[in-house]
Write a protein that holds these residues in place. Structure first.
Motif, PDB file in Angstrom:
ATOM      1  N   PRO A 303       0.609  -2.368   8.096  1.00 23.41           N
ATOM      2  CA  PRO A 303       1.606  -1.362   7.698  1.00 23.41           C
ATOM      3  C   PRO A 303       1.197  -0.550   6.476  1.00 23.41           C
ATOM      4  CG  PRO A 303       2.355  -3.567   7.115  1.00 23.41           C
ATOM      5  CD  PRO A 303       1.147  -3.740   7.979  1.00 23.41           C
ATOM      6  N   TYR A 304       0.471  -1.164   5.535  1.00 21.25           N
ATOM      7  CA  TYR A 304       0.078  -0.403   4.345  1.00 21.25           C
ATOM      8  C   TYR A 304      -0.972   0.643   4.691  1.00 21.25           C
ATOM      9  CZ  TYR A 304      -0.535   0.651  -0.581  1.00 21.25           C
ATOM     10  OH  TYR A 304      -0.569   1.303  -1.800  1.00 21.25           O
ATOM     11  N   VAL A 308      -0.578   4.526   3.819  1.00 18.36           N
ATOM     12  CA  VAL A 308      -1.586   5.331   3.112  1.00 18.36           C
ATOM     13  C   VAL A 308      -1.848   6.633   3.862  1.00 18.36           C
ATOM     14  CG1 VAL A 308      -4.056   5.444   2.530  1.00 18.36           C
ATOM     15  CG2 VAL A 308      -2.706   3.433   1.896  1.00 18.36           C
ATOM     16  N   ILE A 309      -1.956   6.548   5.172  1.00 16.45           N
ATOM     17  CA  ILE A 309      -2.217   7.751   5.968  1.00 16.45           C
ATOM     18  C   ILE A 309      -1.017   8.695   5.928  1.00 16.45           C
ATOM     19  CG2 ILE A 309      -2.626   8.594   8.316  1.00 16.45           C
ATOM     20  CD1 ILE A 309      -4.285   6.000   8.736  1.00 16.45           C
ATOM     21  N   LYS A 310       0.185   8.165   6.045  1.00 17.93           N
ATOM     22  CA  LYS A 310       1.377   9.019   5.987  1.00 17.93           C
ATOM     23  C   LYS A 310       1.495   9.712   4.638  1.00 17.93           C
ATOM     24  CE  LYS A 310       4.176   6.460   9.328  1.00 17.93           C
ATOM     25  NZ  LYS A 310       5.350   5.578   9.534  1.00 17.93           N
ATOM     26  N   GLU A 311       1.220   8.980   3.563  1.00 19.13           N
ATOM     27  CA  GLU A 311       1.322   9.574   2.232  1.00 19.13           C
ATOM     28  C   GLU A 311       0.216  10.588   1.988  1.00 19.13           C
ATOM     29  OE1 GLU A 311       3.306   9.401  -1.779  1.00 19.13           O
ATOM     30  OE2 GLU A 311       3.760   9.558   0.367  1.00 19.13           O
ATOM     31  N   THR A 312      -0.959  10.343   2.559  1.00 19.37           N
ATOM     32  CA  THR A 312      -2.032  11.335   2.479  1.00 19.37           C
ATOM     33  C   THR A 312      -1.634  12.612   3.203  1.00 19.37           C
ATOM     34  OG1 THR A 312      -3.730   9.597   2.363  1.00 19.37           O
ATOM     35  CG2 THR A 312      -4.452  11.797   3.044  1.00 19.37           C
ATOM     36  N   PRO A 360       7.532  13.764  -6.430  1.00 19.36           N
ATOM     37  CA  PRO A 360       6.931  14.434  -5.269  1.00 19.36           C
ATOM     38  C   PRO A 360       5.424  14.614  -5.344  1.00 19.36           C
ATOM     39  CG  PRO A 360       8.115  15.997  -6.648  1.00 19.36           C
ATOM     40  CD  PRO A 360       8.470  14.636  -7.151  1.00 19.36           C
ATOM     41  N   ASP A 361       4.864  14.698  -6.545  1.00 19.80           N
ATOM     42  CA  ASP A 361       3.421  14.909  -6.659  1.00 19.80           C
ATOM     43  C   ASP A 361       2.643  13.607  -6.809  1.00 19.80           C
ATOM     44  OD1 ASP A 361       3.597  17.736  -6.523  1.00 19.80           O
ATOM     45  OD2 ASP A 361       4.233  17.792  -8.617  1.00 19.80           O
ATOM     46  N   ALA A 362       3.341  12.478  -6.794  1.00 17.38           N
ATOM     47  CA  ALA A 362       2.695  11.176  -6.994  1.00 17.38           C
ATOM     48  C   ALA A 362       2.320  10.551  -5.657  1.00 17.38           C
ATOM     49  CB  ALA A 362       3.616  10.240  -7.766  1.00 17.38           C
ATOM     50  N   PHE A 363       1.229   9.794  -5.678  1.00 16.49           N
ATOM     51  CA  PHE A 363       0.755   9.077  -4.499  1.00 16.49           C
ATOM     52  C   PHE A 363       1.380   7.691  -4.482  1.00 16.49           C
ATOM     53  CE2 PHE A 363      -2.770   6.418  -2.574  1.00 16.49           C
ATOM     54  CZ  PHE A 363      -2.620   6.873  -1.273  1.00 16.49           C
ATOM     55  N   HIS A 364       2.400   7.518  -3.649  1.00 14.48           N
ATOM     56  CA  HIS A 364       3.110   6.245  -3.538  1.00 14.48           C
ATOM     57  C   HIS A 364       3.212   5.844  -2.073  1.00 14.48           C
ATOM     58  CE1 HIS A 364       4.025   6.098  -7.715  1.00 14.48           C
ATOM     59  NE2 HIS A 364       5.002   6.988  -7.707  1.00 14.48           N
ATOM     60  N   PRO A 365       2.171   5.244  -1.505  1.00 17.97           N
ATOM     61  CA  PRO A 365       2.258   4.843  -0.095  1.00 17.97           C
ATOM     62  C   PRO A 365       3.412   3.900   0.185  1.00 17.97           C
ATOM     63  CG  PRO A 365      -0.009   4.715  -0.886  1.00 17.97           C
ATOM     64  CD  PRO A 365       0.848   4.956  -2.084  1.00 17.97           C
ATOM     65  N   GLU A 366       3.769   3.089  -0.807  1.00 16.30           N
ATOM     66  CA  GLU A 366       4.810   2.089  -0.567  1.00 16.30           C
ATOM     67  C   GLU A 366       6.159   2.701  -0.245  1.00 16.30           C
ATOM     68  OE1 GLU A 366       4.136   2.690  -4.994  1.00 16.30           O
ATOM     69  OE2 GLU A 366       2.899   2.294  -3.217  1.00 16.30           O
ATOM     70  N   ARG A 367       6.351   3.992  -0.560  1.00 11.68           N
ATOM     71  CA  ARG A 367       7.640   4.609  -0.229  1.00 11.68           C
ATOM     72  C   ARG A 367       7.901   4.531   1.281  1.00 11.68           C
ATOM     73  NH1 ARG A 367       8.038   9.815  -2.729  1.00 11.68           N
ATOM     74  NH2 ARG A 367       5.974   9.765  -3.692  1.00 11.68           N
ATOM     75  N   TRP A 368       6.814   4.551   2.072  1.00 12.69           N
ATOM     76  CA  TRP A 368       6.957   4.540   3.530  1.00 12.69           C
ATOM     77  C   TRP A 368       7.277   3.155   4.077  1.00 12.69           C
ATOM     78  CZ3 TRP A 368       7.176   9.161   5.810  1.00 12.69           C
ATOM     79  CH2 TRP A 368       6.663  10.253   5.094  1.00 12.69           C
ATOM     80  N   LEU A 369       7.186   2.128   3.221  1.00 12.43           N
ATOM     81  CA  LEU A 369       7.481   0.765   3.651  1.00 12.43           C
ATOM     82  C   LEU A 369       8.943   0.399   3.454  1.00 12.43           C
ATOM     83  CD1 LEU A 369       4.327  -1.038   2.167  1.00 12.43           C
ATOM     84  CD2 LEU A 369       4.632  -0.081   4.464  1.00 12.43           C
ATOM     85  N   ALA A 370       9.678   1.208   2.704  1.00 16.44           N
ATOM     86  CA  ALA A 370      11.093   0.923   2.452  1.00 16.44           C
ATOM     87  C   ALA A 370      11.894   1.044   3.747  1.00 16.44           C
ATOM     88  CB  ALA A 370      11.651   1.884   1.403  1.00 16.44           C
ATOM     89  N   PRO A 371      12.802   0.101   4.003  1.00 19.51           N
ATOM     90  CA  PRO A 371      13.603   0.171   5.233  1.00 19.51           C
ATOM     91  C   PRO A 371      14.363   1.490   5.335  1.00 19.51           C
ATOM     92  CG  PRO A 371      13.896  -1.950   4.138  1.00 19.51           C
ATOM     93  CD  PRO A 371      13.120  -1.079   3.182  1.00 19.51           C
ATOM     94  N   ASP A 372      14.326   2.095   6.485  1.00 16.70           N
ATOM     95  CA  ASP A 372      15.072   3.324   6.790  1.00 16.70           C
ATOM     96  C   ASP A 372      14.634   4.535   5.971  1.00 16.70           C
ATOM     97  OD1 ASP A 372      16.650   1.978   8.675  1.00 16.70           O
ATOM     98  OD2 ASP A 372      18.055   1.319   7.116  1.00 16.70           O
ATOM     99  N   PHE A 373      13.481   4.440   5.264  1.00 21.86           N
ATOM    100  CA  PHE A 373      13.078   5.586   4.443  1.00 21.86           C
ATOM    101  C   PHE A 373      12.888   6.843   5.283  1.00 21.86           C
ATOM    102  CE2 PHE A 373       9.549   8.231   2.883  1.00 21.86           C
ATOM    103  CZ  PHE A 373      10.142   8.732   1.744  1.00 21.86           C
ATOM    104  N   GLU A 374      12.136   6.717   6.371  1.00 17.84           N
ATOM    105  CA  GLU A 374      11.852   7.909   7.170  1.00 17.84           C
ATOM    106  C   GLU A 374      13.121   8.484   7.784  1.00 17.84           C
ATOM    107  OE1 GLU A 374       8.189   8.249   9.513  1.00 17.84           O
ATOM    108  OE2 GLU A 374       7.768   6.164   8.931  1.00 17.84           O
ATOM    109  N   ARG A 375      14.019   7.607   8.238  1.00 17.97           N
ATOM    110  CA  ARG A 375      15.269   8.108   8.828  1.00 17.97           C
ATOM    111  C   ARG A 375      16.155   8.781   7.802  1.00 17.97           C
ATOM    112  NH1 ARG A 375      14.770   3.442  12.180  1.00 17.97           N
ATOM    113  NH2 ARG A 375      15.969   2.166  10.708  1.00 17.97           N
ATOM    114  N   SER A 376      15.952   8.458   6.524  1.00 18.43           N
ATOM    115  CA  SER A 376      16.787   9.059   5.481  1.00 18.43           C
ATOM    116  C   SER A 376      16.327  10.457   5.094  1.00 18.43           C
ATOM    117  CB  SER A 376      16.799   8.175   4.234  1.00 18.43           C
ATOM    118  OG  SER A 376      15.531   8.213   3.577  1.00 18.43           O
TER     119      SER A 376
END
Length: 444
Positions: A303-304, A308-312, A360-376
Protein backbone atom coordinates in the motif's frame (compact mmCIF):
# COMPACT_ATOMS: atom_id res chain seq x y z
CA UNK A 1 -22.70 38.84 -17.11
CA UNK A 2 -19.20 40.05 -16.32
CA UNK A 3 -15.98 39.07 -18.02
CA UNK A 4 -13.55 36.78 -16.22
CA UNK A 5 -10.81 38.56 -14.24
CA UNK A 6 -7.46 39.02 -15.91
CA UNK A 7 -4.19 39.84 -14.08
CA UNK A 8 -2.04 42.81 -15.17
CA UNK A 9 -0.47 42.27 -18.60
CA UNK A 10 2.02 43.86 -20.98
CA UNK A 11 0.76 45.91 -23.92
CA UNK A 12 0.50 43.77 -27.09
CA UNK A 13 2.37 40.85 -25.47
CA UNK A 14 -0.29 40.19 -22.85
CA UNK A 15 0.80 37.57 -20.33
CA UNK A 16 3.31 35.89 -22.66
CA UNK A 17 6.46 37.06 -20.78
CA UNK A 18 5.20 35.70 -17.45
CA UNK A 19 4.09 32.42 -18.98
CA UNK A 20 7.40 31.99 -20.80
CA UNK A 21 9.48 32.83 -17.71
CA UNK A 22 7.87 30.32 -15.35
CA UNK A 23 4.59 28.95 -16.58
CA UNK A 24 3.86 26.65 -13.63
CA UNK A 25 4.59 29.30 -11.00
CA UNK A 26 2.52 31.87 -12.88
CA UNK A 27 -0.44 29.51 -13.18
CA UNK A 28 -0.25 28.90 -9.42
CA UNK A 29 0.08 32.61 -8.67
CA UNK A 30 -2.96 33.67 -10.69
CA UNK A 31 -5.00 30.75 -9.38
CA UNK A 32 -4.41 31.85 -5.79
CA UNK A 33 -4.88 35.58 -6.41
CA UNK A 34 -7.49 35.86 -9.17
CA UNK A 35 -10.11 33.23 -8.37
CA UNK A 36 -11.56 30.14 -10.01
CA UNK A 37 -11.72 31.50 -13.57
CA UNK A 38 -8.85 33.54 -15.00
CA UNK A 39 -8.54 35.06 -18.45
CA UNK A 40 -5.00 35.04 -19.86
CA UNK A 41 -3.74 36.46 -23.14
CA UNK A 42 -0.67 35.04 -24.90
CA UNK A 43 -0.02 37.09 -28.05
CA UNK A 44 -3.19 36.73 -30.09
CA UNK A 45 -4.42 33.70 -28.11
CA UNK A 46 -6.93 34.05 -25.28
CA UNK A 47 -7.06 31.33 -22.61
CA UNK A 48 -9.39 30.69 -19.68
CA UNK A 49 -7.78 28.88 -16.75
CA UNK A 50 -10.27 26.93 -14.59
CA UNK A 51 -9.09 25.88 -11.14
CA UNK A 52 -12.16 24.68 -9.16
CA UNK A 53 -13.00 20.94 -9.23
CA UNK A 54 -16.67 21.78 -9.81
CA UNK A 55 -15.93 23.54 -13.10
CA UNK A 56 -13.24 21.05 -14.09
CA UNK A 57 -15.71 18.18 -13.62
CA UNK A 58 -18.33 19.91 -15.78
CA UNK A 59 -15.86 20.49 -18.61
CA UNK A 60 -14.70 16.86 -18.51
CA UNK A 61 -18.14 15.30 -18.29
CA UNK A 62 -19.56 17.52 -21.03
CA UNK A 63 -16.70 16.88 -23.44
CA UNK A 64 -18.26 15.78 -26.71
CA UNK A 65 -21.44 17.74 -26.03
CA UNK A 66 -20.55 21.28 -24.95
CA UNK A 67 -16.77 21.00 -25.35
CA UNK A 68 -14.30 19.69 -27.90
CA UNK A 69 -10.94 18.22 -26.87
CA UNK A 70 -9.21 21.22 -28.41
CA UNK A 71 -5.99 19.61 -29.65
CA UNK A 72 -6.67 19.78 -33.37
CA UNK A 73 -4.60 22.42 -35.12
CA UNK A 74 -1.54 22.04 -32.89
CA UNK A 75 1.43 22.37 -35.30
CA UNK A 76 3.35 19.61 -33.51
CA UNK A 77 0.72 17.23 -32.13
CA UNK A 78 -1.27 17.18 -35.37
CA UNK A 79 1.49 15.69 -37.56
CA UNK A 80 2.80 13.57 -34.68
CA UNK A 81 -0.46 11.93 -33.57
CA UNK A 82 -2.76 12.53 -36.54
CA UNK A 83 -6.27 11.36 -35.68
CA UNK A 84 -5.34 9.12 -32.77
CA UNK A 85 -7.41 8.74 -29.61
CA UNK A 86 -5.71 11.67 -27.90
CA UNK A 87 -6.57 14.23 -30.58
CA UNK A 88 -9.64 13.00 -32.50
CA UNK A 89 -13.18 14.22 -31.84
CA UNK A 90 -16.84 13.24 -32.10
CA UNK A 91 -18.13 10.11 -33.84
CA UNK A 92 -14.69 9.29 -35.23
CA UNK A 93 -13.21 9.24 -31.71
CA UNK A 94 -16.08 7.12 -30.39
CA UNK A 95 -15.53 4.55 -33.16
CA UNK A 96 -11.80 4.38 -32.43
CA UNK A 97 -12.37 4.11 -28.70
CA UNK A 98 -14.67 1.10 -29.24
CA UNK A 99 -12.11 -0.54 -31.50
CA UNK A 100 -9.20 0.03 -29.11
CA UNK A 101 -10.96 -0.75 -25.81
CA UNK A 102 -10.57 -4.57 -25.93
CA UNK A 103 -6.78 -4.18 -26.07
CA UNK A 104 -6.93 -2.63 -22.59
CA UNK A 105 -9.14 -5.11 -20.79
CA UNK A 106 -7.61 -5.85 -17.41
CA UNK A 107 -7.03 -9.54 -18.09
CA UNK A 108 -5.12 -8.60 -21.24
CA UNK A 109 -2.80 -6.05 -19.69
CA UNK A 110 -2.10 -8.19 -16.63
CA UNK A 111 -0.36 -10.62 -18.99
CA UNK A 112 2.37 -8.00 -19.46
CA UNK A 113 3.38 -7.82 -15.79
CA UNK A 114 6.19 -10.37 -16.13
CA UNK A 115 7.61 -8.54 -19.16
CA UNK A 116 7.61 -5.26 -17.24
CA UNK A 117 9.49 -6.79 -14.30
CA UNK A 118 12.02 -8.53 -16.57
CA UNK A 119 12.89 -5.31 -18.39
CA UNK A 120 13.11 -3.38 -15.10
CA UNK A 121 15.49 -6.00 -13.72
CA UNK A 122 17.78 -5.48 -16.73
CA UNK A 123 17.95 -1.77 -15.99
CA UNK A 124 18.70 -2.45 -12.33
CA UNK A 125 21.48 -4.84 -13.29
CA UNK A 126 23.10 -2.12 -15.42
CA UNK A 127 23.39 0.26 -12.45
CA UNK A 128 26.64 0.27 -10.49
CA UNK A 129 27.03 1.24 -6.85
CA UNK A 130 28.17 4.85 -6.47
CA UNK A 131 27.91 5.91 -10.12
CA UNK A 132 26.13 9.07 -11.26
CA UNK A 133 23.52 8.49 -13.95
CA UNK A 134 20.86 10.43 -15.78
CA UNK A 135 18.04 8.43 -14.22
CA UNK A 136 15.43 10.15 -16.39
CA UNK A 137 17.23 8.91 -19.50
CA UNK A 138 17.41 5.42 -17.99
CA UNK A 139 13.70 5.22 -17.23
CA UNK A 140 12.79 6.76 -20.58
CA UNK A 141 14.65 3.94 -22.32
CA UNK A 142 13.12 1.42 -19.92
CA UNK A 143 9.51 2.51 -20.45
CA UNK A 144 10.03 2.75 -24.21
CA UNK A 145 11.29 -0.82 -24.08
CA UNK A 146 8.17 -1.83 -22.16
CA UNK A 147 5.76 -0.15 -24.55
CA UNK A 148 7.43 -1.40 -27.74
CA UNK A 149 7.66 -4.95 -26.35
CA UNK A 150 4.05 -5.07 -25.13
CA UNK A 151 2.69 -3.10 -28.09
CA UNK A 152 4.31 -4.93 -30.97
CA UNK A 153 6.92 -7.32 -29.62
CA UNK A 154 10.04 -5.29 -30.47
CA UNK A 155 13.03 -5.96 -28.25
CA UNK A 156 14.79 -3.06 -26.49
CA UNK A 157 17.76 -2.09 -28.63
CA UNK A 158 16.16 -3.22 -31.88
CA UNK A 159 16.37 -0.98 -34.94
CA UNK A 160 12.68 -0.08 -34.65
CA UNK A 161 12.99 0.82 -30.96
CA UNK A 162 16.12 2.94 -31.53
CA UNK A 163 14.48 4.85 -34.39
CA UNK A 164 11.32 5.44 -32.38
CA UNK A 165 13.38 6.62 -29.40
CA UNK A 166 15.41 9.08 -31.48
CA UNK A 167 12.32 10.45 -33.22
CA UNK A 168 10.34 10.98 -30.04
CA UNK A 169 13.31 12.55 -28.25
CA UNK A 170 13.73 15.11 -31.04
CA UNK A 171 10.02 15.98 -31.16
CA UNK A 172 9.64 16.31 -27.40
CA UNK A 173 12.81 18.35 -26.87
CA UNK A 174 12.05 20.71 -29.76
CA UNK A 175 8.46 21.12 -28.58
CA UNK A 176 9.83 22.98 -25.55
CA UNK A 177 10.90 25.81 -27.87
CA UNK A 178 7.47 25.89 -29.48
CA UNK A 179 5.77 26.09 -26.08
CA UNK A 180 7.92 29.09 -25.19
CA UNK A 181 7.02 30.97 -28.35
CA UNK A 182 10.16 30.59 -30.47
CA UNK A 183 8.37 30.18 -33.84
CA UNK A 184 6.31 33.29 -33.18
CA UNK A 185 9.17 35.60 -32.25
CA UNK A 186 12.17 34.16 -34.12
CA UNK A 187 10.86 33.00 -37.53
CA UNK A 188 14.17 31.69 -39.02
CA UNK A 189 14.88 29.56 -35.94
CA UNK A 190 11.25 28.52 -35.86
CA UNK A 191 11.44 27.22 -39.45
CA UNK A 192 14.53 25.17 -38.65
CA UNK A 193 12.85 23.84 -35.51
CA UNK A 194 9.82 22.60 -37.43
CA UNK A 195 12.05 21.11 -40.13
CA UNK A 196 13.74 19.01 -37.43
CA UNK A 197 10.37 18.00 -36.00
CA UNK A 198 9.01 17.04 -39.43
CA UNK A 199 12.09 14.94 -40.16
CA UNK A 200 11.86 13.14 -36.83
CA UNK A 201 8.15 12.39 -37.35
CA UNK A 202 8.87 11.02 -40.84
CA UNK A 203 11.50 8.64 -39.43
CA UNK A 204 9.10 7.60 -36.67
CA UNK A 205 6.32 6.91 -39.18
CA UNK A 206 8.55 4.79 -41.40
CA UNK A 207 9.76 2.63 -38.50
CA UNK A 208 6.23 1.96 -37.22
CA UNK A 209 4.82 1.37 -40.72
CA UNK A 210 7.50 -1.28 -41.28
CA UNK A 211 6.48 -3.08 -38.09
CA UNK A 212 2.78 -2.93 -39.00
CA UNK A 213 3.46 -4.14 -42.56
CA UNK A 214 5.43 -7.14 -41.31
CA UNK A 215 2.73 -8.01 -38.79
CA UNK A 216 -0.02 -7.83 -41.42
CA UNK A 217 1.96 -10.22 -43.62
CA UNK A 218 2.44 -12.67 -40.74
CA UNK A 219 -1.31 -12.56 -39.94
CA UNK A 220 -1.10 -14.18 -36.51
CA UNK A 221 -1.87 -13.14 -32.96
CA UNK A 222 1.40 -12.45 -31.13
CA UNK A 223 -0.40 -11.73 -27.86
CA UNK A 224 0.52 -8.03 -27.95
CA UNK A 225 -1.53 -4.87 -28.27
CA UNK A 226 -0.87 -4.50 -31.99
CA UNK A 227 -2.41 -7.93 -32.60
CA UNK A 228 -5.55 -6.74 -30.82
CA UNK A 229 -5.70 -3.53 -32.83
CA UNK A 230 -5.21 -5.42 -36.11
CA UNK A 231 -7.99 -7.85 -35.21
CA UNK A 232 -10.44 -5.15 -34.08
CA UNK A 233 -13.54 -4.78 -36.22
CA UNK A 234 -16.26 -2.13 -36.19
CA UNK A 235 -19.96 -2.98 -36.15
CA UNK A 236 -19.89 -3.15 -39.95
CA UNK A 237 -16.92 -5.53 -39.92
CA UNK A 238 -14.37 -2.92 -41.02
CA UNK A 239 -10.86 -2.84 -39.47
CA UNK A 240 -8.80 0.26 -38.84
CA UNK A 241 -7.25 1.81 -41.93
CA UNK A 242 -3.46 1.74 -42.27
CA UNK A 243 -3.33 5.47 -41.53
CA UNK A 244 -5.51 5.15 -38.45
CA UNK A 245 -3.56 2.19 -37.13
CA UNK A 246 -0.35 4.23 -37.49
CA UNK A 247 -1.88 7.15 -35.58
CA UNK A 248 -3.12 4.92 -32.76
CA UNK A 249 0.22 3.15 -32.39
CA UNK A 250 2.06 6.50 -32.20
CA UNK A 251 -0.43 7.74 -29.62
CA UNK A 252 0.03 4.63 -27.48
CA UNK A 253 3.82 4.87 -27.70
CA UNK A 254 3.85 8.52 -26.61
CA UNK A 255 1.26 8.11 -23.88
CA UNK A 256 2.59 4.75 -22.76
CA UNK A 257 6.22 5.58 -22.20
CA UNK A 258 6.73 9.33 -21.72
CA UNK A 259 4.16 9.67 -18.93
CA UNK A 260 5.28 6.62 -16.96
CA UNK A 261 8.94 7.60 -17.29
CA UNK A 262 8.13 11.01 -15.87
CA UNK A 263 6.21 9.44 -12.99
CA UNK A 264 9.25 7.31 -12.11
CA UNK A 265 11.66 10.24 -12.42
CA UNK A 266 9.61 12.44 -10.11
CA UNK A 267 9.10 9.56 -7.67
CA UNK A 268 12.87 9.06 -7.39
CA UNK A 269 13.35 12.82 -7.01
CA UNK A 270 10.78 13.01 -4.20
CA UNK A 271 12.10 9.91 -2.41
CA UNK A 272 15.67 11.24 -2.60
CA UNK A 273 14.62 14.51 -1.00
CA UNK A 274 12.44 12.80 1.64
CA UNK A 275 14.61 10.08 3.21
CA UNK A 276 11.97 9.05 5.77
CA UNK A 277 9.49 8.26 3.00
CA UNK A 278 12.20 6.40 1.11
CA UNK A 279 13.04 4.34 4.21
CA UNK A 280 9.40 3.46 4.75
CA UNK A 281 9.07 2.33 1.13
CA UNK A 282 12.22 0.22 1.36
CA UNK A 283 10.99 -1.38 4.59
CA UNK A 284 7.70 -2.33 2.93
CA UNK A 285 9.44 -3.75 -0.13
CA UNK A 286 11.83 -5.77 2.04
CA UNK A 287 9.01 -7.16 4.17
CA UNK A 288 6.69 -8.11 1.30
CA UNK A 289 9.16 -9.06 -1.44
CA UNK A 290 12.30 -9.99 0.44
CA UNK A 291 14.67 -11.19 -2.27
CA UNK A 292 11.83 -12.15 -4.63
CA UNK A 293 11.02 -10.19 -7.77
CA UNK A 294 8.10 -7.80 -7.80
CA UNK A 295 4.91 -9.32 -9.17
CA UNK A 296 1.33 -8.45 -9.94
CA UNK A 297 0.17 -10.65 -7.06
CA UNK A 298 2.31 -8.69 -4.58
CA UNK A 299 0.96 -5.23 -5.45
CA UNK A 300 -2.13 -5.37 -3.17
CA UNK A 301 0.26 -6.00 -0.24
CA UNK A 302 2.30 -2.87 -1.05
CA UNK A 303 0.00 0.00 0.00
CA UNK A 304 2.82 2.47 0.67
CA UNK A 305 4.22 1.88 -2.81
CA UNK A 306 0.79 2.77 -4.20
CA UNK A 307 0.64 5.85 -1.96
CA UNK A 308 4.06 7.03 -3.18
CA UNK A 309 2.88 6.80 -6.79
CA UNK A 310 -0.40 8.59 -6.06
CA UNK A 311 1.39 11.39 -4.23
CA UNK A 312 3.92 11.69 -7.04
CA UNK A 313 1.09 12.01 -9.54
CA UNK A 314 -0.43 14.71 -7.35
CA UNK A 315 2.67 16.88 -7.10
CA UNK A 316 4.18 16.22 -10.53
CA UNK A 317 1.42 14.95 -12.81
CA UNK A 318 2.92 13.94 -16.19
CA UNK A 319 -0.23 15.19 -17.90
CA UNK A 320 -0.10 18.59 -16.25
CA UNK A 321 -2.82 20.36 -18.25
CA UNK A 322 -6.07 19.48 -19.98
CA UNK A 323 -7.38 21.58 -22.85
CA UNK A 324 -10.93 22.04 -24.06
CA UNK A 325 -12.72 24.37 -26.51
CA UNK A 326 -16.29 25.53 -25.90
CA UNK A 327 -18.80 24.73 -28.64
CA UNK A 328 -21.15 27.49 -27.50
CA UNK A 329 -21.17 30.34 -24.96
CA UNK A 330 -20.89 29.05 -21.41
CA UNK A 331 -21.34 30.58 -17.97
CA UNK A 332 -18.90 29.47 -15.29
CA UNK A 333 -18.60 30.89 -11.79
CA UNK A 334 -20.65 33.92 -12.78
CA UNK A 335 -18.42 34.73 -15.74
CA UNK A 336 -19.19 34.48 -19.44
CA UNK A 337 -17.05 32.45 -21.80
CA UNK A 338 -17.66 32.87 -25.52
CA UNK A 339 -18.10 30.09 -28.05
CA UNK A 340 -14.77 28.62 -29.20
CA UNK A 341 -13.07 29.79 -26.01
CA UNK A 342 -9.85 27.93 -25.21
CA UNK A 343 -10.18 26.43 -21.75
CA UNK A 344 -7.20 25.15 -19.75
CA UNK A 345 -7.36 23.07 -16.58
CA UNK A 346 -4.10 22.25 -14.82
CA UNK A 347 -3.66 19.18 -12.67
CA UNK A 348 -0.47 20.76 -11.35
CA UNK A 349 -2.44 23.76 -10.06
CA UNK A 350 -5.54 22.06 -8.68
CA UNK A 351 -3.55 19.22 -7.10
CA UNK A 352 -1.76 21.90 -5.03
CA UNK A 353 -4.79 24.03 -4.16
CA UNK A 354 -4.79 24.67 -0.37
CA UNK A 355 -8.59 24.67 -0.32
CA UNK A 356 -8.59 20.93 -1.00
CA UNK A 357 -5.23 19.72 0.27
CA UNK A 358 -3.52 20.03 3.64
CA UNK A 359 0.12 21.10 3.20
CA UNK A 360 -0.48 21.11 -0.56
CA UNK A 361 3.16 21.48 -1.60
CA UNK A 362 4.47 18.81 0.78
CA UNK A 363 5.22 15.21 -0.14
CA UNK A 364 3.11 13.10 2.23
CA UNK A 365 2.37 9.67 0.75
CA UNK A 366 0.77 8.59 4.01
CA UNK A 367 -2.18 10.90 3.36
CA UNK A 368 -3.41 8.27 0.87
CA UNK A 369 -3.40 5.58 3.57
CA UNK A 370 -5.96 7.35 5.77
CA UNK A 371 -9.37 5.63 5.73
CA UNK A 372 -11.83 7.28 3.34
CA UNK A 373 -9.28 9.95 2.33
CA UNK A 374 -9.87 9.59 -1.39
CA UNK A 375 -13.65 9.51 -1.00
CA UNK A 376 -13.46 12.71 1.02
CA UNK A 377 -11.83 14.65 -1.82
CA UNK A 378 -14.02 16.73 -4.12
CA UNK A 379 -14.36 15.04 -7.47
CA UNK A 380 -11.66 16.36 -9.79
CA UNK A 381 -9.53 17.78 -7.01
CA UNK A 382 -7.31 14.91 -8.17
CA UNK A 383 -7.42 13.94 -11.85
CA UNK A 384 -4.00 12.74 -13.06
CA UNK A 385 -5.60 10.63 -15.81
CA UNK A 386 -8.27 13.13 -16.81
CA UNK A 387 -11.89 12.07 -16.56
CA UNK A 388 -15.27 11.91 -18.21
CA UNK A 389 -15.65 10.11 -21.53
CA UNK A 390 -12.06 11.02 -22.48
CA UNK A 391 -10.45 9.46 -19.41
CA UNK A 392 -7.10 7.85 -20.28
CA UNK A 393 -7.70 4.45 -21.88
CA UNK A 394 -4.37 3.16 -20.53
CA UNK A 395 -4.86 4.19 -16.89
CA UNK A 396 -4.86 0.65 -15.46
CA UNK A 397 -1.81 -0.31 -17.52
CA UNK A 398 0.08 2.84 -16.45
CA UNK A 399 -0.65 2.29 -12.76
CA UNK A 400 0.43 -1.34 -12.89
CA UNK A 401 3.56 -0.50 -14.86
CA UNK A 402 4.64 2.34 -12.58
CA UNK A 403 4.19 0.20 -9.47
CA UNK A 404 6.15 -2.77 -10.84
CA UNK A 405 8.97 -0.62 -12.19
CA UNK A 406 9.36 1.42 -9.01
CA UNK A 407 9.23 -1.68 -6.82
CA UNK A 408 11.91 -3.42 -8.90
CA UNK A 409 14.33 -0.49 -9.07
CA UNK A 410 13.84 0.75 -5.49
CA UNK A 411 14.32 -2.77 -4.10
CA UNK A 412 17.93 -2.69 -5.22
CA UNK A 413 18.96 0.96 -4.96
CA UNK A 414 18.49 4.23 -3.14
CA UNK A 415 19.16 7.35 -5.15
CA UNK A 416 20.50 10.80 -4.29
CA UNK A 417 20.44 13.99 -6.32
CA UNK A 418 23.70 14.91 -8.04
CA UNK A 419 22.43 18.11 -9.69
CA UNK A 420 19.55 20.58 -9.25
CA UNK A 421 16.23 19.62 -10.82
CA UNK A 422 13.32 21.70 -12.03
CA UNK A 423 10.16 20.76 -13.92
CA UNK A 424 9.81 21.51 -17.61
CA UNK A 425 6.20 21.86 -18.75
CA UNK A 426 5.98 20.70 -22.35
CA UNK A 427 3.71 18.03 -23.84
CA UNK A 428 4.28 16.33 -20.50
CA UNK A 429 5.87 17.48 -17.23
CA UNK A 430 9.43 16.18 -17.39
CA UNK A 431 12.58 17.12 -15.44
CA UNK A 432 14.19 19.79 -17.61
CA UNK A 433 17.73 18.81 -18.55
CA UNK A 434 17.40 15.31 -17.11
CA UNK A 435 17.75 13.89 -13.62
CA UNK A 436 21.36 13.39 -12.51
CA UNK A 437 21.46 11.06 -9.51
CA UNK A 438 24.00 8.95 -7.69
CA UNK A 439 22.80 5.37 -7.28
CA UNK A 440 23.69 3.45 -4.12
CA UNK A 441 23.21 -0.30 -3.92
CA UNK A 442 21.13 -1.30 -0.92
CA UNK A 443 22.52 -3.76 1.59
CA UNK A 444 19.70 -5.77 3.07
Amino acid sequence: MTAAPSPPAFPRLGHTPMLAWNLLAYFQHVARTQGDVIRLVAGDVELYLLTHPRDIEFAHVQTGRLFDKGLRGDPVLDPLLGHGLLTSEGDFWRRQRRLAQPAFHRARIENYAATIVTLAARTRQAWRDGEVRDVHDDVMRLTLGVVTKTLFGAEPGSTATRTISAGLDTVLSEYDHFVHGLPRFVPPLGRRLFARIDGAIADLNHAIEDVIRERRQEDRDEGDLLSMLLAARDDDGCPMSAEQLLDEVKTLILAGHETTANTLSWAFFLLATHPSAESRLHAELDEVLGTEAASLAALPRLPYLSAVIKETLRLYPPAWTVRRVTREPWEVGGYALPAEARVVMSQYVTHRDPRFWEEPDAFHPERWLAPDFERSLPRYAYFPFGGGPRVCIGQAFAQMEAALLLATLASGFRLRLAAPVRPGPSITLRPRGGLRMRVHARRY
